[in-house]
Design an enzyme around this catalytic site. Structure first.
Site, mmCIF file in Angstrom:
data_model
loop_
_atom_site.group_PDB
_atom_site.id
_atom_site.type_symbol
_atom_site.label_atom_id
_atom_site.label_comp_id
_atom_site.label_asym_id
_atom_site.label_seq_id
_atom_site.Cartn_x
_atom_site.Cartn_y
_atom_site.Cartn_z
ATOM 1 N N ASP A 55 51.350 35.665 34.451
ATOM 2 C CA ASP A 55 49.954 35.469 34.881
ATOM 3 C C ASP A 55 49.137 34.848 33.736
ATOM 4 O O ASP A 55 48.387 33.884 33.942
ATOM 5 C CB ASP A 55 49.296 36.801 35.269
ATOM 6 N N ILE A 73 48.948 33.959 39.274
ATOM 7 C CA ILE A 73 50.033 34.452 40.138
ATOM 8 C C ILE A 73 49.358 35.321 41.191
ATOM 9 O O ILE A 73 48.773 36.355 40.871
ATOM 10 C CB ILE A 73 51.080 35.301 39.386
ATOM 11 N N ASP A 74 49.399 34.862 42.422
ATOM 12 C CA ASP A 74 48.898 35.685 43.520
ATOM 13 C C ASP A 74 50.104 36.378 44.124
ATOM 14 O O ASP A 74 51.138 35.744 44.356
ATOM 15 C CB ASP A 74 48.202 34.802 44.559
ATOM 16 N N HIS A 77 46.792 46.812 50.816
ATOM 17 C CA HIS A 77 45.953 45.598 50.806
ATOM 18 C C HIS A 77 45.367 45.266 52.173
ATOM 19 O O HIS A 77 44.440 44.468 52.278
ATOM 20 C CB HIS A 77 46.756 44.393 50.288
ATOM 21 N N SER A 115 51.079 37.417 48.952
ATOM 22 C CA SER A 115 50.387 36.223 48.441
ATOM 23 C C SER A 115 49.883 35.249 49.511
ATOM 24 O O SER A 115 50.078 35.448 50.711
ATOM 25 C CB SER A 115 51.289 35.454 47.464
ATOM 26 N N LYS A 141 51.280 33.291 52.819
ATOM 27 C CA LYS A 141 50.964 33.532 54.248
ATOM 28 C C LYS A 141 50.121 32.393 54.808
ATOM 29 O O LYS A 141 50.360 31.907 55.907
ATOM 30 C CB LYS A 141 50.188 34.859 54.417
ATOM 31 N N ARG A 184 44.189 40.332 57.831
ATOM 32 C CA ARG A 184 43.954 41.135 56.625
ATOM 33 C C ARG A 184 42.780 42.059 56.913
ATOM 34 O O ARG A 184 41.644 41.810 56.546
ATOM 35 C CB ARG A 184 43.631 40.205 55.450
ATOM 36 N N ASP A 223 41.803 34.737 45.716
ATOM 37 C CA ASP A 223 42.868 35.155 46.635
ATOM 38 C C ASP A 223 42.846 34.352 47.942
ATOM 39 O O ASP A 223 43.743 34.527 48.787
ATOM 40 C CB ASP A 223 42.735 36.649 46.971
HETATM 41 N N1 LIG Z 1 42.715 47.181 48.172
HETATM 42 C C1 LIG Z 1 42.924 45.884 48.296
HETATM 43 N N2 LIG Z 1 42.608 45.242 49.450
HETATM 44 C C2 LIG Z 1 42.838 43.925 49.588
HETATM 45 N N3 LIG Z 1 43.366 43.154 48.620
HETATM 46 C C3 LIG Z 1 43.699 43.729 47.458
HETATM 47 C C4 LIG Z 1 43.511 45.115 47.227
HETATM 48 N N4 LIG Z 1 43.940 45.394 45.981
HETATM 49 C C5 LIG Z 1 44.382 44.229 45.445
HETATM 50 N N5 LIG Z 1 44.229 43.229 46.327
HETATM 51 C C6 LIG Z 1 44.526 41.813 46.161
HETATM 52 O O1 LIG Z 1 45.643 41.467 46.963
HETATM 53 C C7 LIG Z 1 46.237 40.344 46.334
HETATM 54 C C8 LIG Z 1 47.619 40.131 46.880
HETATM 55 O O2 LIG Z 1 47.483 39.859 48.233
HETATM 56 P P1 LIG Z 1 48.677 40.067 49.267
HETATM 57 O O3 LIG Z 1 48.661 41.482 49.678
HETATM 58 O O4 LIG Z 1 48.299 39.118 50.350
HETATM 59 O O5 LIG Z 1 49.914 39.690 48.546
HETATM 60 C C9 LIG Z 1 46.199 40.691 44.881
HETATM 61 O O6 LIG Z 1 46.271 39.518 44.152
HETATM 62 P P2 LIG Z 1 47.104 39.480 42.775
HETATM 63 O O7 LIG Z 1 48.520 39.745 43.093
HETATM 64 O O8 LIG Z 1 46.816 38.100 42.318
HETATM 65 O O9 LIG Z 1 46.486 40.517 41.893
HETATM 66 C C10 LIG Z 1 44.864 41.427 44.735
HETATM 67 O O10 LIG Z 1 43.815 40.613 44.258
HETATM 68 MG MG LIG Z 2 45.675 37.311 43.961
HETATM 69 MG MG LIG Z 3 46.834 37.136 40.522
#
Ligand SMILES: Nc1ncnc2c1ncn2[C@@H]1O[C@H](COP(=O)(O)O)[C@@H](OP(=O)(O)O)[C@H]1O
Ligand SMILES: [Mg+2]
Ligand SMILES: [Mg+2]
Ligand SMILES: [Mg+2]
Length: 421
Positions: free
Chosen positions: A112, A202-203, A307, A331, A334, A348, A361
């Site tokens: 990252d 990095i997502d 998430h 990430s 999707k 989501r 994001d």
């Molecule tokens: N409680 C929450 N609700 C929704 N998104 C969240 C969360 N906690 C973390 N995230 C976000 O979800 C992202 C990943 O999304 P997904 O679930 O689609 O893979 C994370 O990005 P990072 O991995 O860059 O930190 C983070 O920013």
């Molecule tokens: Mg992210």
């Molecule tokens: Mg990230």
């Protein structure tokens, strides 16, 4: 006069002159259509330009010359994301990932940090005045010299194989201190005015750590509107037609036929191309699948149950008549997957009203989906507001779908959410 001379006079003098004239004077519609055609002709004569020429679902013959800009932004973003994605792949295959836990209990790795430093340095080389809203900062690296050394080694090793491509994004970072400074330049507060990049180096860090999907994400927002978007997805199949099944998120280790760069520019369509190691490869237009029957839809959701609300999402899918199981992947892969028609709907749904989605994001994925013929709103149908800071604080939850299907999806989402209130 030889045909060669005629063609080059046309190429170097006549076309630029006509374009200049067309942009200087107010023109009636039919003339601006001709100007659009002329622009396309220049692309024919200058094939190295990365502009996407296919007709996007949003393509309008009346669009002005101005909307065809952003060629340089797109090229820089593609090369910067490509270089950073190579860095993340090298972390995955050969290093300890140097994982730390952030104050919100989420993970961050040396991948990252390295990817953010490289991308911000590329942006600042090409567009020194632009601001960046980046997810990470250099605090941890300033405190820990061995971690800093690990990231610095990675950053030095990440190089595109094509020197002209590498030059376009400024070449290597000069020193470890310059790397830290670049990382910290992701500190913009965001906002509604001017040019601001949203960067997620990095997502899906959790997906990255477990060998699943992840994405390197970069979007240029102009006056708060995502305008150029690029996603580097090293673990998605190159083939836009590859079926999307549940295994895509579970065991997605990079291998043969994997690695894609997705991109879009507002008004110019969306595209995919193989993720290479040097100069950009040829792009292919992508678009969402045109399904008329909701029961044929496939929906995508996060792997992480924290998430988004898997229970509500299953309930919504069943009320929509969707029978296929959801495809879970980490990430913005999707968004890329629905944009290329491998899936159809992105859900989501929030657990808590208080969680503020981060602009990095979503910004790149949203413009790619829009340009592929879709729309993305919050769970209540409200447009996403990227212009109020680092988060989408005026929105709650996210829903993406082909334009024609979105109203029906939102109807059911609201029904399910309202029943809980
Ligand atoms: N409680 C929450 N609700 C929704 N998104 C969240 C969360 N906690 C973390 N995230 C976000 O979800 C992202 C990943 O999304 P997904 O679930 O689609 O893979 C994370 O990005 P990072 O991995 O860059 O930190 C983070 O920013
Ligand atoms: Mg992210
Ligand atoms: Mg990230
Ligand atoms: Mg994170």
């Amino acid at each position: 006069m030889s045909p060669h001379v005629t063609s080059s006079s046309f190429k170097y003098f006549l076309i630029p002159l006509l374009i200049l004239a067309a942009s200087l004077f107010p023109l009636p519609t039919f003339v601006s259509r001709s100007a659009t055609r002329l622009f396309q002709l220049t692309q024919h004569f200058y094939p190295s330009s990365p502009t996407i020429l296919h007709r996007s679902p949003n393509f309008s013959t009346n669009r002005s010359i101005a909307t065809m800009a952003y060629d340089k932004e797109l090229e820089v973003a593609l090369l910067a994301v490509q270089r950073a994605t190579l860095l993340t792949k090298s972390v995955f295959s050969s290093h300890s990932k140097g994982t730390l836990t952030k104050s919100d209990a989420s993970p961050v790795t040396i991948g990252d940090f390295g990817a953010q430093a490289l991308i911000i340095s590329s942006i600042k080389h090409a567009f020194p005045e632009d601001e960046v809203v980046g997810e990470e900062d250099a605090d941890d690296l300033r405190k820990d010299s061995s971690l800093r050394e690990l990231v610095w080694e990675l950053v030095q090793a990440a190089k595109l194989e094509d020197s002209a491509a590498e030059d376009k994004i400024g070449g290597p970072i000069a020193s470890s201190d310059a790397m830290l400074d670049a990382l910290d330049k992701g500190n913009s507060a965001g906002g509604r005015k001017g040019r601001i990049w949203a960067l997620d180096p990095i997502d899906g860090t959790k997906g990255f750590l477990r060998g699943g999907q992840y994405a390197v994400c970069l979007a240029l927002m102009v006056d708060g509107v995502p305008t150029v978007g690029v996603l580097g997805c090293p673990n998605l199949p190159v083939d836009d037609k590859a079926p999307l099944d549940a295994s895509i998120g579970a065991d997605a280790d990079s291998g043969e036929g994997k690695g894609v760069l997705f991109s879009a520019v507002k008004g110019q369509g969306a595209a995919s191309r193989p993720l290479g190691k040097g100069a950009l490869q040829t792009s292919n237009p992508i678009s969402m699948k045109s399904i008329t029957n909701m029961s044929d839809a496939t929906f995508c959701e996060s792997v992480e149950s924290g998430h988004s609300n898997h229970g509500d999402q299953a309930n919504i899918a069943s009320k929509l008549g969707i029978t296929k199981p959801s495809v879970r992947m980490d990430s913005q892969a999707k968004y890329a997957s629905i944009a290329r028609g491998a899936g159809d709907v992105y859900l989501r749904l929030p657990f808590a009203k208080k969680y503020e989605e981060k602009i990095w994001d979503h910004a790149a994925g949203v413009v790619i989906v829009q340009e592929a013929g879709g729309e993305v709103t919050d769970a209540w149908g409200k447009p996403l507001d990227f212009g109020i800071g680092r988060t989408l604080k005026e929105n709650n939850g996210i829903v993406g779908a082909p334009k024609a299907l979105l109203p029906r999806v939102l109807e059911v989402v609201k029904e399910v959410l309202s029943a809980k209130e």
